[in-house]
Write an enzyme that holds these catalytic residues in place. Structure first.
Site, PDB file in Angstrom:
ATOM      1  N   CYS A   1       0.815  -1.126  -0.087  1.00 34.52           N
ATOM      2  CA  CYS A   1      -0.080   0.206   0.116  1.00 34.52           C
ATOM      3  C   CYS A   1       0.791   1.095   0.033  1.00 34.52           C
ATOM      4  O   CYS A   1       0.648   2.383  -0.668  1.00 34.52           O
ATOM      5  CB  CYS A   1      -0.893   0.065   1.324  1.00 34.52           C
ATOM      6  SG  CYS A   1      -0.344  -0.236   2.806  1.00 34.52           S
ATOM      7  N   ASN A   2       2.044   1.146   0.921  1.00 37.26           N
ATOM      8  CA  ASN A   2       2.656   2.602   0.949  1.00 37.26           C
ATOM      9  C   ASN A   2       3.604   2.641  -0.436  1.00 37.26           C
ATOM     10  O   ASN A   2       3.737   3.571  -0.851  1.00 37.26           O
ATOM     11  CB  ASN A   2       3.612   2.288   2.007  1.00 37.26           C
ATOM     12  CG  ASN A   2       3.029   2.455   3.377  1.00 37.26           C
ATOM     13  OD1 ASN A   2       2.339   3.140   3.617  1.00 37.26           O
ATOM     14  ND2 ASN A   2       3.308   1.283   4.190  1.00 37.26           N
TER      15      ASN A   2
END
Lengths: 348, 348, 348, 348
Positions: A150-151
């Site tokens: 996600c990051n």
């Protein structure tokens, strides 16, 4: 046609979000949900918000249980997906929400993860620029897909346009992310307790140790940065269940004009549904994308600092994980790309 | 001796925090509290947490009301303190929590604030390195003190040791701050409503426009950076009432060793009570300094990114504002520096 | 057929939520959005999460602008809807999210609201028991609908089954609600600032003054309580943007058995989609219904206290307001009742 | 004289708060801190906010380690304090923050806790009315003190004045509490994870099962309620690290006038420092007592509901636990009762 689906790791946060999205998908039937220690219990006991799926019972996460579906989602801790690769050889489409099939470099894998290395799969970030074309092209008809970190995908999407257009210098990227704790999963760790996080901002993995760093480096290299990438990456846990607000900066490439810079991002995302560039002077909030598959992006050109600043908001569980997985699934299967995915956030 | 004190802006957040700290100070008597639109009302109506001060009534903020005290604290909106300068000429000690007396450069003032320029006062950050000595020396016996901007002092304290020691390059600083909304004051603005901030991370003043930037530049120049300072500064509102977590990075100066880098910070703060450097690998959380006058600092040296990363946690209302003001007052008056100030946070 | 829709109060929280739901409704076209002071501005400026509606511009809230649509939603401050009643006489369906058309008693209106009284409209809580039948029946074909007060409908749904079945005594109801601040709207009030609400639980309208009390009394009277209703009602603001968790208790009626008590709720809601009774021993969390149109309910029978305890979670903006409005619209128009409404919450 | 102190359970939340308060106490020396699995580690690793105690190392929690101090605080899980009773026979003052020495009734103990029953100690709520006098009298010179349950003392303090004065009926008490998760301790449980609590209100122990119920019954019986007490008690976890907001209601006793009712509370608490009754129409917020030893109380008389409503805010870790313990210690030792305790909250 209705595709039969199995979701492993269904009692966790990523698995739960995949189920939430698929529950509204007209072309799939959620046939099987599996878990590890919670096998045998009703799904609703672990995902009490998934009211429409309260008829489902968690089964064991075994190759036998997962086999025989049209589509299998793996939402397992890192290092556990790979063991199913062979067993699911006959499954038409497998989508891994874990890290096992993201990295191309064995060296990176060994340094940041360790354990057995597995071949990389098609990277599930359709809007990412790769060698001048969108990653979407590689997902059409794909049978094995690795949903992104996600990051990582948030930062990669933030900077790829500038890298590809040559208007920023990837050699001194600095990114700091405010992130919600759901990205860390439903793990019983003291630092994830509510009392530790409420009312506080808590950094972690400071100083270049976060596992998403090689994933960003890989994506931006493919976007055109070449080998000279350096990234200072600092995540900060903040008291919101979901969301990533990534502030990513990079030096302005020598000679790049404001118009050229802005055009890089407009050209990259002007036609995209799920990556949207805001007007000059506007910046996104994570609440604006809560529950949505949208990456909202604001761009500033700071001539005093000689840096481009890109602020991007995503819902880590949607565009960051489960939404990216379903969007990629839609593309792979030739379905309308946005099926079951919303651009609108749940706010306030 | 007991000093008589007046606090203006007493119905606001900064004024309230000055009062909270002074209420436990054995050497002062809070004689007068003033406000603007709330004058005439009991203080407790606006500061219901200050139970020990429920006997006080808010008076008008006028020179006449403020005059005649040993010490006056000004906690007014920017641009409003200057008008009291002449009227309080006879007051032995005036401490301004606003910005009016912080900047030395008229150019900076005009660009970032505007309105009438006022002379800079002694800057209320005792631990800051200025030309090789601590700012504390300039506060001894001071009669006019400017409390710092909360974000500015946090970043300046974070990087000054490295700048002074020449182990980092101030020419490409990048800092991103997770901040609580109390720093913005008790203003009625839509973006400060709870519904807008709960569950969300919201950036503001992106791209080099924040008013604390020239204050940081001024401090780091004085610390030894010379004229070549560039700062990319991005604040992000996160859902905690108080606190600043500043992640500040700067390139490692050519040839600086890890030992030299770490020594710069250890030498600067090893003897300080209210600025504490954590052990290698440890980083602070804002909860750890809630209500405390402590700036907690963690230092990482990221050779892959070629950057030093300093993560600093402060309570914006204490070490960032009111605690800095009282600490400076203590120094100015020759009282023990830590009187009425705690190093211990209220956590969880 | 596609129905044309106008939404007034479109820059507020209730209006925004109506738009969020309708944006995914296949049978309506959002043609007009109106506001008061924000007229003339892009909707997206005030509702940055409604990415799919960024083509819309806010117009003035006038009878002329609202007229000519198949459906008009009024999401205006209390007392402002009534003025449009006559002007919208030709509009086939008008749904008021305000309080103007909820109360049947002029006395109650004058005591709790004041200003001009307006005739009550069909009450938009389909699952509510009224004289032994569901309110749904009265919504079929309705042309004027009053969406409920969010707290009121939550408490009424919680207790109506027990009242209707005669297993609880409505003469000594006590209900305490944990509520998010979005229910108070986007009003610029000090007590709604993030700094005031983060990290705190704040009661308001204590002691019988809340405007939703007569609405509950009216609903429970209609459910069968007769005239002897007494309600102690206390709302508490807690730090979550959305949600109501209502803990409602009433004395057990003399002689009522556990089986009879539980059957009352099971019979009432066993077939409902959007009001769901949890298994014995299970109780809901507001996160489980975030963004969903579901009222989740847990029932306990406390023989030591001689009280039934009903804990109900709703999203105040969905099942409490906008979802109730759209659900009622669907019923009125003969559409499938759940169109555009989800039972699944966005969690964590 | 300086008293030597040992604190067991020093790595937990209650133990940490005892330490935070004692660290500022001029009459004690914190000589020993103990823990279970964390023994051998620096205290600061588990309590990073206690900067002033960073010289301390956690030792094993054994009778030998705890013996030999003037004062021992036990902050252990329920059921673990009793084992130290004999071993600490020679310790002048022992204060138990656990439940082992709170209940007088073996029946209650067996029903709500189980395991070995231990004799009750002096109950550490000085302001509580017991048989017409304050509990304070029983704490003077006490050598064994049981600090209260945080929820229990909050509710008991809320209602004891009305019970003692006979103006409310204790036979139908209803209390609902918004509580922060720190009251549940630093336990690794899924329902205490930040992702589960952020943005949500979560009930627990609904329906008469909470362990603090017999403690309230015991206190109110002693206050004068006799045997007819019934309590409906519902706690709700809300997203704030600390705090209890208890809304407690009871029927107005027949014939009691408003003046008599209000006088009951004013007479009880008018002279108290740490229990403060707000003016009519005013109600407390938990933020107002964060970090403070104050119980703030608002009283409403709702004639429509025929109930008195008392809303009380406390910091569960201070007035609810550690502050009560230190206040009781001060009384027992003959020190000024408020030593090291603040009435002022840390707010916003």
């Amino acid at each position: 046609m209705t595709y039969s689906v199995a979701v492993s790791g269904a009692s966790g946060y990523a698995g739960g979000e995949i189920l939430r999205i698929l529950a509204a998908h007209p072309d799939v039937e959620i046939r099987t949900v599996t878990a590890h220690s919670n096998a045998g219990q009703p799904l609703i006991q672990h995902q009490p918000h998934l009211r429409s799926l309260r008829h489902l019972t968690l089964r064991e996460t075994t190759p036998e249980v997962l086999a025989g579906h049209d589509i299998v989602f793996l939402a397992l801790p890192h290092g556990q997906s790979g063991q199913f690769t062979d067993a699911l050889a006959g499954t038409p489409l497998v989508i891994d929400a874990g890290a096992d099939h993201r990295l191309e470099s064995v060296t990176d894998w060994n340094r940041f993860y360790g354990g057995e290395f597995h071949d990389p799969w098609a990277y599930g970030v359709p809007e990412l620029l790769v060698d001048g074309v969108k990653q979407r092209a590689r997902l059409v008809g794909a049978t094995r897909i690795a949903a992104p970190g996600c990051n990582a995908s948030t930062v990669s999407l933030s900077l790829a346009p500038g890298v590809a257009a040559g208007v920023i210098d990837a050699g001194d990227i600095v990114t700091v992310l405010a992130v919600g704790p759901s990205g860390a999963g439903k793990s019983l760790k003291t630092n994830l307790l509510a009392s530790e996080i409420l009312g506080s901002a808590n950094p972690y993995a400071v100083g270049g140790t976060h596992r998403h760093i090689p994933e960003i480096r890989q994506a931006l290299t493919a976007a055109g940065a070449g080998d000279g990438i350096r990234i200072s990456f600092t995540p900060v846990l903040v008291p919101m269940a979901r969301g990533i607000l990534a502030t990513s900066t990079a030096p302005i490439a020598r000679g790049a004009t404001d118009a050229q810079i802005r055009a890089a991002w407009e050209d990259a995302y002007g036609d995209e549904t799920f990556v949207q560039l805001l007007a000059p002077g506007e910046f996104p909030r994570t609440a604006d994308v809560l529950g949505a598959n949208t990456a909202l992006m604001g761009l500033a050109i700071d001539r005093d600092a000689d840096r481009v600043v890109v602020v991007t908001a995503v819902d880590n569980l949607v565009k960051g994980t489960a939404g990216a997985a379903v969007q990629s699934m839609n593309i792979a299967l030739g379905l309308p790309e946005g099926t079951a995915l919303s651009t609108d956030g749940v706010s306030p």
